[in-house]
Design a protein around this motif. Sequence first.
Motif, PDB file in Angstrom:
ATOM      1  N   GLY A 136     -30.958  -8.799   7.085  1.00 39.51           N
ATOM      2  CA  GLY A 136     -32.354  -8.961   7.492  1.00 39.51           C
ATOM      3  C   GLY A 136     -33.168  -7.777   7.011  1.00 39.51           C
ATOM      4  O   GLY A 136     -32.705  -6.635   7.058  1.00 39.51           O
ATOM      5  N   VAL A 137     -34.390  -8.050   6.517  1.00 42.16           N
ATOM      6  CA  VAL A 137     -35.245  -6.988   5.998  1.00 42.16           C
ATOM      7  C   VAL A 137     -36.671  -7.177   6.497  1.00 42.16           C
ATOM      8  O   VAL A 137     -37.258  -8.254   6.357  1.00 42.16           O
ATOM      9  CB  VAL A 137     -35.284  -6.977   4.449  1.00 42.16           C
ATOM     10  N   THR A 138     -37.223  -6.133   7.103  1.00 40.11           N
ATOM     11  CA  THR A 138     -38.659  -6.041   7.355  1.00 40.11           C
ATOM     12  C   THR A 138     -39.097  -4.664   6.861  1.00 40.11           C
ATOM     13  O   THR A 138     -38.269  -3.849   6.438  1.00 40.11           O
ATOM     14  CB  THR A 138     -39.005  -6.196   8.842  1.00 40.11           C
ATOM     15  N   ALA A 139     -40.370  -4.408   6.925  1.00 39.49           N
ATOM     16  CA  ALA A 139     -40.852  -3.098   6.495  1.00 39.49           C
ATOM     17  C   ALA A 139     -40.178  -1.979   7.277  1.00 39.49           C
ATOM     18  O   ALA A 139     -39.808  -0.941   6.715  1.00 39.49           O
ATOM     19  CB  ALA A 139     -42.362  -3.022   6.652  1.00 39.49           C
ATOM     20  N   ALA A 140     -39.964  -2.192   8.572  1.00 43.56           N
ATOM     21  CA  ALA A 140     -39.442  -1.131   9.433  1.00 43.56           C
ATOM     22  C   ALA A 140     -37.931  -1.180   9.621  1.00 43.56           C
ATOM     23  O   ALA A 140     -37.316  -0.150   9.932  1.00 43.56           O
ATOM     24  CB  ALA A 140     -40.115  -1.196  10.798  1.00 43.56           C
ATOM     25  N   ASP A 141     -37.312  -2.360   9.453  1.00 40.13           N
ATOM     26  CA  ASP A 141     -35.918  -2.522   9.856  1.00 40.13           C
ATOM     27  C   ASP A 141     -35.047  -3.124   8.749  1.00 40.13           C
ATOM     28  O   ASP A 141     -35.453  -4.084   8.069  1.00 40.13           O
ATOM     29  CB  ASP A 141     -35.808  -3.431  11.082  1.00 40.13           C
ATOM     30  N   LEU A 142     -33.839  -2.587   8.625  1.00 32.85           N
ATOM     31  CA  LEU A 142     -32.752  -3.224   7.887  1.00 32.85           C
ATOM     32  C   LEU A 142     -31.710  -3.661   8.907  1.00 32.85           C
ATOM     33  O   LEU A 142     -31.161  -2.827   9.640  1.00 32.85           O
ATOM     34  CB  LEU A 142     -32.102  -2.246   6.898  1.00 32.85           C
ATOM     35  N   THR A 143     -31.461  -4.953   8.994  1.00 32.15           N
ATOM     36  CA  THR A 143     -30.400  -5.460   9.852  1.00 32.15           C
ATOM     37  C   THR A 143     -29.149  -5.618   9.006  1.00 32.15           C
ATOM     38  O   THR A 143     -29.192  -6.209   7.920  1.00 32.15           O
ATOM     39  CB  THR A 143     -30.783  -6.811  10.475  1.00 32.15           C
ATOM     40  N   VAL A 144     -28.013  -5.083   9.491  1.00 29.11           N
ATOM     41  CA  VAL A 144     -26.795  -5.063   8.694  1.00 29.11           C
ATOM     42  C   VAL A 144     -25.668  -5.802   9.402  1.00 29.11           C
ATOM     43  O   VAL A 144     -25.796  -6.199  10.568  1.00 29.11           O
ATOM     44  CB  VAL A 144     -26.370  -3.610   8.380  1.00 29.11           C
ATOM     45  N   TRP A 192     -39.032  -0.379   3.960  1.00 21.51           N
ATOM     46  CA  TRP A 192     -37.833  -0.803   3.214  1.00 21.51           C
ATOM     47  C   TRP A 192     -38.209  -1.826   2.140  1.00 21.51           C
ATOM     48  O   TRP A 192     -37.634  -1.817   1.045  1.00 21.51           O
ATOM     49  CB  TRP A 192     -36.799  -1.404   4.161  1.00 21.51           C
ATOM     50  N   ILE A 193     -39.134  -2.710   2.454  1.00 25.18           N
ATOM     51  CA  ILE A 193     -39.540  -3.736   1.498  1.00 25.18           C
ATOM     52  C   ILE A 193     -40.218  -3.107   0.288  1.00 25.18           C
ATOM     53  O   ILE A 193     -39.907  -3.425  -0.862  1.00 25.18           O
ATOM     54  CB  ILE A 193     -40.464  -4.777   2.167  1.00 25.18           C
ATOM     55  N   THR A 194     -41.144  -2.201   0.544  1.00 24.29           N
ATOM     56  CA  THR A 194     -41.834  -1.533  -0.557  1.00 24.29           C
ATOM     57  C   THR A 194     -40.851  -0.742  -1.421  1.00 24.29           C
ATOM     58  O   THR A 194     -40.986  -0.684  -2.650  1.00 24.29           O
ATOM     59  CB  THR A 194     -42.912  -0.587  -0.013  1.00 24.29           C
ATOM     60  N   ASP A 195     -39.833  -0.165  -0.802  1.00 23.89           N
ATOM     61  CA  ASP A 195     -38.836   0.605  -1.543  1.00 23.89           C
ATOM     62  C   ASP A 195     -37.911  -0.288  -2.377  1.00 23.89           C
ATOM     63  O   ASP A 195     -37.193   0.221  -3.242  1.00 23.89           O
ATOM     64  CB  ASP A 195     -38.003   1.452  -0.583  1.00 23.89           C
TER      65      ASP A 195
END
Length: 392
Positions: A149-157, A120-123
Amino acid sequence: MASLATAIFKKVVLAKETTWGTKPATNTGKYGRRTGLEVNLTRAGVESQEINAHQQVNDFRLGLRTLSGTWNAELSCSTWELFLAAALRAGWTAGVTSGPLTTVSFAAATKKISRSSGSWITDGFKLGDLINVAGAATAGNNGRAIVVGVTAADLTVDKVLVNESAGASVTVNVPGKKLSVPMSGHTDDSFTIEEFYSDISVSERNVGVKVGGFELSLSPDSMATINFDLMGKNKETDTTAYFVSPAAATTTASLSSAGGYAYTDNAPATLLTGLSLTLTGNMEAAQVIGADTAAAILPGRIQVSGELSAFFVDNSLADKFLNETEIGIGYRFDGGGESMVFKLPRVKLGGASKNDAPTGGIIITAPFTALLYSGTGAAENTTICIQDTTLA
């Protein structure tokens, strides 16, 4: 009896200039929405300082022409695309999109949208983005949400999710466009604003107008208001309108407190009683000898500040103020199925005062200053970022 000018017959048209201080060659423009517009031309008085036997003032002259004013309005999507871009000295950019992806899963307990490959971060997804999810097998997982919240693997909404395993063809995007104060390549937009008083056939054309900043305000049971500070070069007059075939004004819904949400420290804020945000561009008119109009409108530093108030329930705001804890602040406004988001990635509180009144709850008020975020986290490297979901 002569006709009297009235506000309801006043037509306001806005057009972007190619050359500062020169009306656009094409006389189209676009009608503007307003709750009030005042752009006035003033000239400072220059009084003779001669000492005379008659002990009286001998002469008086007029100095530099100064054009300034305020455009007051209600906040609405797409309406302020040009003015906001001018205030932030940048262009709008399209939101990012990931997908279709078959590696996306949803977790109810953690409110996470997870992917097993890619990033997600790279995108390009950022904290505070308003995203739209489509293609999930469970209908409740589709639709819009704020990223907290944002990590490479997760978007927290910030919305309730339903457990769903990967497999469906899911697309996640940031709808509309975003706007941020850039690190370089700043723009320098100017406008011609015509005020045509159709009931008395008077046209006032304000040329070389720049947006010096704006003030955004929201209180309970009210429309969100935005007031733009204007500074320009000169005012021209005529008996006919210059913009003879302007485009229609936008018809998007006015945004109100009923559809407003706030986020502090990447979490939904509750019990808020007021929000305000002020951006100041610190512009200055350049004066030169031999001219009665400014040679230029010079930009200064962009400063962003504001204030939030809420019912007093704990010391969290006071502790952040005393400890100089940096937080992020976001405002989301919804109306007519569309949204605007204002994000401040890095904020310091400047106080935390409480009232004491015989009726009503105790209110804590916290002024703040927004600063440039230059970290490597999942936030924009800017002081302020705006998203408008209607822009294409």
